[in-house]
Structures are given as C-alpha cells and as structure tokens.
Design a protein around this motif. Structure first.
Motif, PDB file in Angstrom:
ATOM      1  N   UNK A 516       0.849  -1.189   0.000  1.00  0.00           N
ATOM      2  CA  UNK A 516       0.000   0.000   0.000  1.00  0.00           C
ATOM      3  C   UNK A 516       0.886   1.241   0.000  1.00  0.00           C
ATOM      4  N   UNK A 517       0.938   1.915  -1.130  1.00  0.00           N
ATOM      5  CA  UNK A 517       1.732   3.133  -1.259  1.00  0.00           C
ATOM      6  C   UNK A 517       0.847   4.326  -0.919  1.00  0.00           C
ATOM      7  N   UNK A 518       1.273   5.099   0.070  1.00  0.00           N
ATOM      8  CA  UNK A 518       0.485   6.271   0.486  1.00  0.00           C
ATOM      9  C   UNK A 518       1.344   7.521   0.392  1.00  0.00           C
ATOM     10  N   UNK A 519       0.723   8.681   0.686  1.00  0.00           N
ATOM     11  CA  UNK A 519       1.452   9.932   0.610  1.00  0.00           C
ATOM     12  C   UNK A 519       1.780  10.347  -0.807  1.00  0.00           C
ATOM     13  N   UNK A 520       0.986   9.927  -1.778  1.00  0.00           N
ATOM     14  CA  UNK A 520       1.241  10.265  -3.171  1.00  0.00           C
ATOM     15  C   UNK A 520       0.608  11.605  -3.510  1.00  0.00           C
ATOM     16  N   UNK A 564       2.370  17.792   5.199  1.00  0.00           N
ATOM     17  CA  UNK A 564       3.696  18.137   5.678  1.00  0.00           C
ATOM     18  C   UNK A 564       4.665  16.983   5.456  1.00  0.00           C
ATOM     19  N   UNK A 565       5.936  17.348   5.312  1.00  0.00           N
ATOM     20  CA  UNK A 565       6.957  16.358   4.976  1.00  0.00           C
ATOM     21  C   UNK A 565       8.227  16.616   5.766  1.00  0.00           C
ATOM     22  N   UNK A 566       9.004  15.534   5.928  1.00  0.00           N
ATOM     23  CA  UNK A 566      10.385  15.669   6.374  1.00  0.00           C
ATOM     24  C   UNK A 566      11.233  15.912   5.140  1.00  0.00           C
ATOM     25  N   UNK A 567      12.143  16.897   5.211  1.00  0.00           N
ATOM     26  CA  UNK A 567      12.876  17.321   4.020  1.00  0.00           C
ATOM     27  C   UNK A 567      14.376  17.260   4.296  1.00  0.00           C
ATOM     28  N   UNK A 581      11.877  18.887   9.732  1.00  0.00           N
ATOM     29  CA  UNK A 581      10.786  17.955   9.937  1.00  0.00           C
ATOM     30  C   UNK A 581       9.453  18.702   9.864  1.00  0.00           C
ATOM     31  N   UNK A 582       8.450  17.997   9.316  1.00  0.00           N
ATOM     32  CA  UNK A 582       7.063  18.481   9.265  1.00  0.00           C
ATOM     33  C   UNK A 582       6.963  19.861   8.610  1.00  0.00           C
ATOM     34  N   UNK A 583       7.608  19.984   7.462  1.00  0.00           N
ATOM     35  CA  UNK A 583       7.534  21.246   6.725  1.00  0.00           C
ATOM     36  C   UNK A 583       6.329  21.219   5.799  1.00  0.00           C
ATOM     37  N   UNK A 587       6.565  26.207   3.514  1.00  0.00           N
ATOM     38  CA  UNK A 587       7.896  26.190   4.134  1.00  0.00           C
ATOM     39  C   UNK A 587       8.946  25.717   3.153  1.00  0.00           C
ATOM     40  N   UNK A 588       8.587  24.706   2.398  1.00  0.00           N
ATOM     41  CA  UNK A 588       9.535  24.160   1.441  1.00  0.00           C
ATOM     42  C   UNK A 588       9.852  25.177   0.350  1.00  0.00           C
ATOM     43  N   UNK A 589       8.839  25.837  -0.174  1.00  0.00           N
ATOM     44  CA  UNK A 589       9.084  26.830  -1.224  1.00  0.00           C
ATOM     45  C   UNK A 589       9.954  27.973  -0.714  1.00  0.00           C
ATOM     46  N   UNK A 590       9.730  28.374   0.515  1.00  0.00           N
ATOM     47  CA  UNK A 590      10.547  29.433   1.092  1.00  0.00           C
ATOM     48  C   UNK A 590      12.004  28.996   1.200  1.00  0.00           C
TER      49      UNK A 590
END
Length: 619
Positions: A516-520, A564-567, A581-583, A587-590
């Motif tokens: 089961x692939x999630x977070x897509x 949100x994601x860990x980056x 963590x939890x960006x 947040x990521x674009x910034x």
C-alpha cells in the motif's frame, strides 16, 4: 587313464568361471561373452556397454548385465588381417554420447601393399555408420603395428605405431612408424606438436601396445622389448625413447655413445625377461583394494596381471610391483573397468598362434563382498532458497545408514549422519562452491559415492515477479500488486513520477506480494516496477519486472497544501545542506528560494515507508 586325467586337469586349470584370491580379496570370475577371435581392444563405453574389436574385422557391443551382444560394425571385407595386423585400436569422442563418434585404426590392402588408417564412425544407437577418414598412410606389416590410441585431456588423439620389424624407422623423423603420433580430432596437425607440420609427438619406439591416462593427467605406456627390456613409460613431448640404439635403461656399453642425447627418455620400469605387456589402465576405484590407485598391466607371455604402485609428482618412481592371476586365464590382451569397479579382460587363448580361433572370451572380475555395500548413486541438489538446499540420492539396498561428507571449497570437511536418502543444509553462501559425497554405511563397512559439487547461484536464477498491476487507487494512495516469484527473500519497489528523473524507492521486509503506497500527489502519473531480492544479504537480486503506470485521482488543493513532509537537501557532491521535519509546502518553497542557483537533490519523506527523491534545478 592318465591321458584323460591330464585333459581334465588342463580343462580345470583354464576354466574362466569361479573365484580367485588376490592378497586377501576374493574375486568372482565370470565369462561375459565368448566365441570371439582375438579380441584386441576392449573399452567400457560411456553407454555402460563393453565395446570389443576383433582383430579380423568386427566390433561387438556387449551388455555386461545380461551378457547379450551384437555386431555393430563388420569390416572383414576391408580389413587386411594377418598375424598382428587387422582391426586394432579404438576410442570414444570425449563428448560421447552427445557427440556419438568412435575412432578406430586398422590395416588395409594386401600382403604386398598395405597400410593403416584411422576412421571416425557415428553410432546411431544400433550400429556404427558414416565413416570419415581421419588419418591415413601409416605403414603396416604382419607384426609390430602398435595401434593403441587414447584421447588426452587436451582433446588430442594420441596413437602408437610400431617399427614394422624395421629398425631404421623409429629414429627416422620422416617416417610415421616407431612413433607416438598426435593429431586433432578432425585429423589435422596441432600447432604445438614438437616437430612443426608433423604428427610425431615422440619417437624411438619399438612396439607400444599399452596406453592410458594417469592420475596426474599425463599419458603412460607399456612397450614390447626385444628379448629383454619390456618398458613402462611416461609420454614426453618430443622424447626419444631410444630404440633400436637403447633398450630399457642406458646401461649397456654398446649404448653409451647414444646416452648423451638430451631428447632421451628412459623408462620408469622394465622387465627382463620379457612379459609381453599388452595394455594398461590406472585403477582408481575402491572395489578391489589390491588394485586401488595402481597401474594394472595385462600381459600375454606371462599370462598375468601386474599392479604397479607409483609415487606422485613429475619425477614419480615405481614403488612396488605385485603379480596376480598368473597362468589362470591365458593370454590377457586387454583390460578395462566399469564405474562400479568391476574389471573386464579380453582373453586371447593359450598360444600366440591362435590354435583355437573363435573360442576367446571376455571375463569379468568383481569383488562381491564390496558390492554387498554398494556406494550410493544419483546424487542431486534441490535448491530450497538462495541459502538452503536439499541433498538427495538414490537409496542403497545395502545401507543401514548414510554418512554425508561435505565442505565449502577451501574449508574443512564436516560429517553428518542421515537415516534417509536426503538431508537439508541451511545457512549457505549462494556464491560459494560446495563439495560433498555420501557414504553407504553397511555392517562393518562404509563406501562413498563419487564426489559432487554445487553452487546455489548456478542452480537457480533470481527472477523478478512475472506480473505487476495496480488497484484501489485514490487521490494519495494506491495498492501495488504482483505475482510472487520463487526463492525470494524480499522485494524492492522502484517508482518514478512520469517525466521526472527522480525515483521513488519503497523497501519492505516481508515476503508478501502487495504494498500500500500512500502519501502520493494528487492527479499525478506514476510508473513502477518490482525487483526480487533473493538472499537475506541483498547481494543476489533480479532484473526489474515489467513497468506499469497509474494515475492518482484529483483531490483538493487544500488537502495537498496542508500535507507536511520531512525534508533533506543535498548538493551533488553528497553533502547535506539542510534538513527539517514536518515542513509545509509553503515552508519548502521558502527554503528553495534561499538556495543559490544550481542543481540539488531533495528528499521528501511523506510517509516513513516512502522516500521521494527529486532533482531540483534552481536558477
């Protein structure tokens, strides 16, 4: 009355059926086939039949189990047979029966003009057919024709030629007689022969009629001397064996002027008075202990078998000689043995002049006590995984238990008992080579099978799943499915967003055939494939399965925005530039706007089991 008693005693003395005792081993002796006329060449074939050349022109193929035989080639209209001339040597193609060819040498012509030639025949399962000329124009005569042949480990055909009772020929390198000749299997001259363009391998021979391959892979021979110095020799490239200038060792005053030739090869052993050695084998079987790891020589004049024990190494010497069965069987022309250790002899009657033609026999010698504890056969390996196998063999009717002897190549032997004809071995290295054999344990004895080897990586192939498909697709998840493959420890999934060079790698430890692939991402097309990992240490992996694609459904932008994601951000040199963590997406674009222009690797983990790797070009 005395006359009849004498006849009875002679008949009893030369009865070929019965028992003979060697040092301590009792051999049962049985006539396998009779009615032959000078059986000259005797071979135990790869087809588990005895093949016998009769000198006057026929080849017989005999089943030693039921004692039935048949003529598979009749060359009597072609053969010139006179005294020692006729149908002589024979050997099998080294790939027989896949290449079902048999080589023979015989004399042809008439009393005034005769020669010898080698032909190759094809065996169709019933007869020899389709002759092909391999080599011709070898001198022939009524005596001293040599004509034993063997195919060496180099896959070249070696055959002996006699001096035709002409002492000028053995030292003449323009003559093929009094030599050992070496040719390719198609009859051409090998490039590495000692005399360029010539089939001559060695010279100075009188009449060599025994030839075999020893335990060191070298070729050994026996040769008839004149009135002295029958010889046991090792074959040497370009060697001069002395005849007629030197007989046996160089120890006679008349020979001294010839002793300095650097090409000279001297015998390993001699017999004076002569014994008439006709052929030899190297017996490496346990069935007859007195013969084990010895050269066994058949003799005509002394009507016996001789066992020679040799030391090892290039400078090997004969350590001892033992004689057996003297005057019990008559003139012993040839000898061979079967894979189970039985000896077979071709007998030529009682006299050189063949006073009783078509009465000669093939005799079997076997140690019945040994066969009461027969070695197991049919060793095979059934792989269970890339780290375990099941060893199996045919049950032995004599065994009360089995002893397995095995080791990894270069390691120490390990012994394990089994009361059934199989045994499972675990924790193996799939890339390592293993050596094993099995002993039948009988009352008071243990006899081992032949040694076998296996390597798991060569036994089975690590294959990818045969079928992959996708189901239960939503806006941010999908179920990845595939058909399970054999011998797999776990799987690895490779995925890719369509048009993006980055890959999605999904690892999971269980032996299951779905994930089961999630977070897509919503509304995105993904491609994916599965790789089998066939060992707990992932050193054996398959190719990728077929690639399949699917598209997620459109979902609300708000849901995507709030994910949100860990980056982690890396430079191309592998150095980590940033992690968080939890960006959120904002947040990521910034973060990306703060990077200098260039190419970066960004890892976003939206689920602990899903790792998305993307390449990011910032201008």
């Amino acid at each position: 009355m005395r006359f009849y008693l004498l006849v009875l005693l002679i008949a009893t003395a030369f009865n070929c059926s019965g028992q003979f005792t060697l040092d301590s081993t009792i051999l049962d002796t049985t006539v396998i086939y009779s009615g032959l006329d000078i059986p000259w060449e005797l071979k135990y074939g790869p087809d588990d039949h005895l093949w016998v050349n009769e000198r006057y022109g026929k080849i017989q193929r005999i089943n030693p189990q039921n004692k039935q035989g048949s003529t598979i080639l009749d060359l009597t209209p072609t053969i010139w047979a006179s005294f020692e001339a006729g149908l002589l040597g024979m050997d099998f193609h080294p790939d027989f029966p896949d290449s079902p060819f048999v080589f023979i040498i015989y004399s042809y012509g008439n009393a005034v003009d005769n020669h010898m030639k080698i032909e190759r025949y094809r065996f169709d399962g019933k007869v020899l057919m389709n002759p092909v000329l391999v080599f011709d124009s070898i001198g022939s005569a009524i005596n001293h024709n040599g004509s034993r042949m063997v195919i060496g480990t180099d896959r070249k055909l070696y055959f002996t030629t006699g001096d035709l009772m002409d002492k000028s020929l053995p030292q003449d390198l323009q003559s093929y007689n009094g030599k050992v000749l070496r040719i390719n299997l198609k009859g051409t001259i090998p490039d590495d022969n000692p005399f360029p363009g010539s089939p001559i391998w060695s010279y100075g021979h009188r009449n060599a009629q025994g030839i075999t391959i020893g335990p060191d892979k070298r070729i050994y021979m026996t040769e008839h001397g004149d009135i002295s110095d029958d010889e046991f020799q090792v074959l040497v490239k370009g060697g001069n064996y002395g005849w007629p200038d030197i007989e046996g060792y160089c120890d006679d005053p008349d020979e001294m002027s010839y002793c300095g030739n650097p090409a000279n090869v001297y015998p390993k052993y001699i017999w004076t008075p002569t014994i008439a050695p006709s052929d030899l084998i190297y017996y490496d079987h346990s069935a007859i202990p007195e013969f084990k790891n010895r050269f066994i020589i058949a003799t005509l004049k002394t009507k016996k078998l001789i066992a020679l024990k040799s030391s090892k190494g290039a400078q090997s010497q004969i350590l001892n000689e033992r004689d057996y069965l003297e005057n019990n069987l008559g003139r012993i022309r040839d000898i061979c043995f079967s894979p189970d250790g039985r000896i077979y002899l071709a007998l030529n009657g009682q006299t050189y002049f063949n006073s009783n033609p078509f009465t000669h026999t093939i005799v079997e010698l076997k140690n019945s006590d040994y066969e009461k504890c027969r070695p197991v056969e049919g060793l095979k390996v059934d792989p269970l995984s890339f780290s375990s196998v099941k060893l199996q063999w045919d049950a032995s009717p004599d065994a009360i238990d089995y002893l397995i002897k095995g080791k990894q190549e270069g390691g120490n032997w390990i012994f394990v008992n089994s009361n059934t004809p199989s045994f499972q071995v675990n924790a193996l290295d799939p890339k390592a080579k293993y050596i094993w054999k099995v002993g039948s344990i009988c009352i008071g004895d243990t006899n081992f099978s032949k040694t076998d080897t296996f390597q798991i990586e060569n036994l089975i192939e690590c294959r990818p799943p045969a079928n992959v498909w996708t189901s239960n697709i939503s806006g941010n998840s999908a179920k990845l499915n595939w058909a399970a493959a054999n011998y797999v420890h776990t799987y690895r999934i490779y995925g890719q967003i369509a048009g993006d060079p980055g890959i999605i790698k999904l690892y999971f430890p269980d032996y299951i055939s779905s994930y089961n692939a999630s977070g897509l991402s919503q509304g995105v097309t993904y491609s994916w494939a599965v790789q089998s990992i066939c060992n707990s240490n992932p050193q054996i992996v398959s190719k990728l399965s077929q690639i399949t694609s699917f598209s997620t459904q459109n979902v609300s932008q708000k849901e995507e925005f709030n994910k949100k994601s860990d980056v982690e951000v890396y430079g191309l040199n592998g150095s980590k530039l940033f992690s968080g963590r939890d960006l959120s997406v904002n947040d990521l674009n910034e973060l990306l706007r703060e990077l200098s222009s260039g190419l970066y690797i960004i890892k976003l983990e939206t689920n602990r089991n899903v790792e998305i790797i993307k390449h990011f070009q910032h201008f």
